[in-house]
Design a protein around this motif. Structure first.
Motif, PDB file in Angstrom:
ATOM      1  N   ALA A  11       0.629  -1.355   0.083  1.00  0.00           N
ATOM      2  CA  ALA A  11       0.026   0.121   0.065  1.00  0.00           C
ATOM      3  C   ALA A  11       1.012   1.419  -0.026  1.00  0.00           C
ATOM      4  CB  ALA A  11      -0.696   0.295   1.386  1.00  0.00           C
ATOM      5  N   THR A  12       2.159   1.415   0.313  1.00  0.00           N
ATOM      6  CA  THR A  12       2.847   2.206  -0.043  1.00  0.00           C
ATOM      7  C   THR A  12       3.403   2.591  -1.451  1.00  0.00           C
ATOM      8  OG1 THR A  12       4.524   0.913  -0.078  1.00  0.00           O
ATOM      9  CG2 THR A  12       4.198   1.731   2.210  1.00  0.00           C
ATOM     10  N   TYR A  13       3.939   2.157  -2.141  1.00  0.00           N
ATOM     11  CA  TYR A  13       3.769   2.969  -3.430  1.00  0.00           C
ATOM     12  C   TYR A  13       2.239   3.248  -4.605  1.00  0.00           C
ATOM     13  CZ  TYR A  13       8.724   0.865  -2.643  1.00  0.00           C
ATOM     14  OH  TYR A  13       9.611   0.761  -2.287  1.00  0.00           O
ATOM     15  N   PRO A  14       2.109   3.585  -5.195  1.00  0.00           N
ATOM     16  CA  PRO A  14       1.230   4.709  -5.929  1.00  0.00           C
ATOM     17  C   PRO A  14       1.302   3.801  -7.186  1.00  0.00           C
ATOM     18  CG  PRO A  14       3.098   6.217  -6.191  1.00  0.00           C
ATOM     19  CD  PRO A  14       3.267   4.774  -5.046  1.00  0.00           C
ATOM     20  N   TYR A  15       2.200   2.430  -7.651  1.00  0.00           N
ATOM     21  CA  TYR A  15       1.438   2.438  -8.537  1.00  0.00           C
ATOM     22  C   TYR A  15       2.303   0.704  -8.547  1.00  0.00           C
ATOM     23  CZ  TYR A  15       6.238   3.195  -8.879  1.00  0.00           C
ATOM     24  OH  TYR A  15       8.145   3.384  -8.675  1.00  0.00           O
ATOM     25  N   LYS A  16       2.083  -0.308  -9.338  1.00  0.00           N
ATOM     26  CA  LYS A  16       2.708  -1.783  -8.696  1.00  0.00           C
ATOM     27  C   LYS A  16       4.029  -1.762  -9.341  1.00  0.00           C
ATOM     28  CE  LYS A  16      -2.002  -3.511  -9.219  1.00  0.00           C
ATOM     29  NZ  LYS A  16      -3.289  -4.993 -10.455  1.00  0.00           N
ATOM     30  N   ARG A  17       4.511  -2.436  -8.839  1.00  0.00           N
ATOM     31  CA  ARG A  17       5.718  -3.220  -8.734  1.00  0.00           C
ATOM     32  C   ARG A  17       5.875  -4.989  -9.205  1.00  0.00           C
ATOM     33  NH1 ARG A  17       9.885  -1.790  -4.578  1.00  0.00           N
ATOM     34  NH2 ARG A  17      11.228  -2.278  -5.714  1.00  0.00           N
ATOM     35  N   SER A  18       6.798  -4.665 -10.249  1.00  0.00           N
ATOM     36  CA  SER A  18       6.518  -5.773 -10.530  1.00  0.00           C
ATOM     37  C   SER A  18       7.981  -6.895 -11.468  1.00  0.00           C
ATOM     38  CB  SER A  18       5.723  -6.486 -12.063  1.00  0.00           C
ATOM     39  OG  SER A  18       5.775  -5.466 -13.175  1.00  0.00           O
ATOM     40  N   TRP A  19       7.913  -8.138 -11.375  1.00  0.00           N
ATOM     41  CA  TRP A  19       9.138  -9.039 -11.529  1.00  0.00           C
ATOM     42  C   TRP A  19       8.897  -9.652 -12.648  1.00  0.00           C
ATOM     43  CZ3 TRP A  19       8.156  -6.513  -6.819  1.00  0.00           C
ATOM     44  CH2 TRP A  19       9.187  -5.640  -6.383  1.00  0.00           C
ATOM     45  N   ARG A  20      10.028 -10.263 -13.812  1.00  0.00           N
ATOM     46  CA  ARG A  20       9.170 -11.239 -14.644  1.00  0.00           C
ATOM     47  C   ARG A  20      11.399 -11.792 -14.045  1.00  0.00           C
ATOM     48  NH1 ARG A  20       5.222 -10.577 -15.913  1.00  0.00           N
ATOM     49  NH2 ARG A  20       4.598  -8.671 -17.635  1.00  0.00           N
ATOM     50  N   TRP A  21      10.753 -12.773 -13.953  1.00  0.00           N
ATOM     51  CA  TRP A  21      11.680 -14.117 -13.875  1.00  0.00           C
ATOM     52  C   TRP A  21      13.199 -14.466 -15.400  1.00  0.00           C
ATOM     53  CZ3 TRP A  21      14.682 -15.650  -9.596  1.00  0.00           C
ATOM     54  CH2 TRP A  21      15.319 -16.940  -9.937  1.00  0.00           C
ATOM     55  N   THR A  22      14.033 -14.776 -15.092  1.00  0.00           N
ATOM     56  CA  THR A  22      14.859 -15.052 -16.100  1.00  0.00           C
ATOM     57  C   THR A  22      15.517 -16.315 -15.785  1.00  0.00           C
ATOM     58  OG1 THR A  22      16.383 -14.513 -15.262  1.00  0.00           O
ATOM     59  CG2 THR A  22      15.336 -12.489 -16.387  1.00  0.00           C
ATOM     60  N   GLY A  23      15.011 -17.415 -14.631  1.00  0.00           N
ATOM     61  CA  GLY A  23      15.518 -18.655 -14.455  1.00  0.00           C
ATOM     62  C   GLY A  23      16.373 -18.480 -13.628  1.00  0.00           C
ATOM     63  N   ASN A  24      17.048 -17.216 -13.539  1.00  0.00           N
ATOM     64  CA  ASN A  24      18.323 -16.831 -12.599  1.00  0.00           C
ATOM     65  C   ASN A  24      18.043 -15.422 -11.698  1.00  0.00           C
ATOM     66  OD1 ASN A  24      19.338 -15.793 -14.665  1.00  0.00           O
ATOM     67  ND2 ASN A  24      21.548 -16.218 -14.249  1.00  0.00           N
ATOM     68  N   ARG A  25      17.832 -14.680 -12.293  1.00  0.00           N
ATOM     69  CA  ARG A  25      17.651 -13.483 -11.614  1.00  0.00           C
ATOM     70  C   ARG A  25      16.207 -13.168 -11.861  1.00  0.00           C
ATOM     71  NH1 ARG A  25      18.963  -8.262 -13.963  1.00  0.00           N
ATOM     72  NH2 ARG A  25      20.115  -9.049 -15.921  1.00  0.00           N
ATOM     73  N   TRP A  26      15.428 -11.779 -11.038  1.00  0.00           N
ATOM     74  CA  TRP A  26      14.525 -10.926 -11.551  1.00  0.00           C
ATOM     75  C   TRP A  26      14.733 -10.226 -12.376  1.00  0.00           C
ATOM     76  CZ3 TRP A  26      10.247 -12.978 -10.070  1.00  0.00           C
ATOM     77  CH2 TRP A  26       9.887 -14.143  -9.376  1.00  0.00           C
TER      78      TRP A  26
END
Length: 134
Positions: free
Chosen positions: A57-72
């Motif tokens: 709830a602290t960020y005004p927008y969604k933070r998202s990540w994709r998994w590459t197989g060894n890191r985000w």
């Protein structure tokens, strides 16, 4: 160089935390979510299964990540979804309005216009600071 291709997320596996706090994402029982054992953040898998979104709830927008197989890899927000363009637009408009007014007024009133411009510039800077702080 490792591949940037995203892979599907297995909700029964542990992953490193994308928040760079050296934590581990562990599956939360009976949900489609992962929780970090270090920073206590909760992440939900996207419907496509190739990424996660942070529940916060602290960020005004969604933070998202994709998994590459060894890191985000962080998924960047669109240009219109951040406060930076709004703050820059407000500052530029203020300069376009306030600067000619300050230059036309007598020298005694310049201090008033400078103080007013600085006070009005603090608002977008404060918004920007609130939106990008951790």
């Amino acid at each position: 160089m490792p591949s940037q291709k995203t892979t599907k997320i297995d909700l029964n596996r542990e992953y490193p935390c994308p928040c760079r706090r050296r934590g581990t994402l562990q599956p939360i029982v009976l949900t489609e979510a992962l929780g970090c054992d270090r920073c206590q953040q909760i992440f939900v898998a996207e419907e496509s299964g190739s990424g996660i979104e942070q529940l916060s709830a602290t960020y005004p927008y969604k933070r998202s990540w994709r998994w590459t197989g060894n890191r985000w890899v962080a998924v960047k927000a669109g240009f219109g979804e951040s406060y930076l363009p709004v703050a820059l637009t407000i500052v530029v408009l203020m300069l376009m309005v306030w600067l000619p007014l300050a230059l036309r007024s007598p020298s005694a009133h310049i201090i008033f216009w400078v103080i007013a411009a600085v006070l009005l510039a603090i608002v977008p800077v404060f918004m920007l600071w609130l939106s990008y702080r951790r």
